[in-house]
Design an enzyme around this catalytic site. Structure first.
Site: not given
Length: 353
Positions: A173, A242, A338
């Protein structure tokens, strides 16, 4: 009333509502907004921002951002299109894709062309230009594995450039574009895809679903089916996918966790560290299906935060911070969100501030 200013091909609008452009459906107004379809448009937009002393916020698919109610900045909305084959041989094909292409549509296109690699990433929301930024991943595949280079407008050097995959520093990520968020505007992404079947079936439920029908189309369809069964449609339940990253812990930390919680889902990493399933932690902390006011964690997938009714950024922060607190109390792990958090000047803010 909108005031419009026209340049060669670009139009600046004032006080534009961004609710349709962010998948969490937050009520957001931008003081200045423009849609760009070319590198020339980007250069004009940046010149306008400089002249009017405005910060710049680059908006892609709006599926990984948390925005305040008012943004006093120039929002540049990427809409660069195109899918161009650069070269191909027996094993690989190189494809250059505009940053404004819808990611899922591009994945569907690759499957139709019988190109392999991206099927595990089907149905991820957002645009192609955002895919390298957080190195999107799902079901054992990260997009960085199939990126050859990223084409950018470099705001520091005031010119276009190309950054090789190696220089993008892809990790979980993460990429160079997160390290230097104000420097690069991604215009295109060049992919190197496989022409021979090579299906990634590392995840148990996916392997079982695909069965013996080992085609790219079946893999893609199973990924879509699994995601649709677990994840809410942003049009019905506004969300950013997410919400938290799966935490990565060292061996010592993992041994402590597994001794206390023997069923904790975990995935060993190449460097000896271990990735822990954040959704499981959230579920165990009692947050699956739980709401705090108009924001809550989805009842089918605890990792997804949902805006149930006209939530503000303050409502969202209150909820995810409560989740972080409860998970930390139970597991001594601080979950990291995130999506990228922005302030009212269009600048990126740390979630801990």
């Amino acid at each position: 009333m909108f005031k419009n200013r026209f340049f060669n091909t670009m139009q600046i609008q004032n006080q534009v509502q961004l609710k349709p452009f962010n998948t969490l459906s937050l009520d957001v107004t931008a003081s200045h907004y423009t849609k760009v379809k070319s590198i020339e448009d980007i250069e004009e937009a940046l010149a306008f921002a400089k002249e009017h002393e405005l910060n710049v916020l680059v908006l892609s698919g709006g599926s990984n951002m948390l925005l305040p109610q008012q943004i006093n900045a120039l929002v540049i909305h990427l809409d660069i299109q195109g899918i161009d084959v650069l070269s191909e041989d027996q094993d690989f094909i190189r494809v250059k894709v505009g940053a404004g292409q819808v990611w899922h549509d591009f994945v569907l296109y690759t499957t139709k062309q019988n190109w392999f690699g991206l099927q595990n990433l089907a149905l991820i929301p957002g645009l192609v230009g955002a895919s390298p930024v957080q190195n999107i991943g799902a079901y054992g595949v990260e997009v960085g594995e199939f990126i050859e280079s990223v084409q950018v407008y470099d705001r520091l050097l005031k010119q276009t450039g190309s950054i090789s995959a190696a220089d993008c520093h892809f990790s979980y990520r993460h990429s160079i574009f997160k390290d230097e968020p104000a420097r690069y505007i991604i215009t295109h992404v060049t992919f190197k895809l496989l022409k021979q079947a090579n299906l990634k079936l590392n995840y148990g439920d996916l392997k079982q679903a695909v069965g013996d029908n080992l085609t790219a189309e079946n893999l893609q369809n199973q990924v879509i089916h699994i995601r649709q069964s677990k994840l809410p449609d942003p049009k019905e339940y506004p969300n950013v996918g997410s919400f938290f990253k799966n935490p990565i812990v060292n061996t010592q930390e993992f041994e402590r966790l597994i001794a206390q919680f023997s069923t904790i889902p975990h995935y060993p990493q190449a460097n000896g560290n271990v990735k822990i399933a954040a959704g499981w932690l959230i579920d165990q902390a009692g947050w699956k299906g739980k709401q705090l006011g108009v924001v809550g964690m989805f009842h089918k997938q605890a990792l997804v935060l949902v805006n149930y009714a006209n939530a503000s950024l303050a409502d969202v922060k209150k909820t995810y911070q409560a989740v972080q607190h409860d998970v930390e109390q139970r597991f001594q792990i601080m979950l990291e969100p995130e999506p990228v958090l922005y302030n009212n000047l269009g600048l990126i803010e740390n979630h801990t501030e």
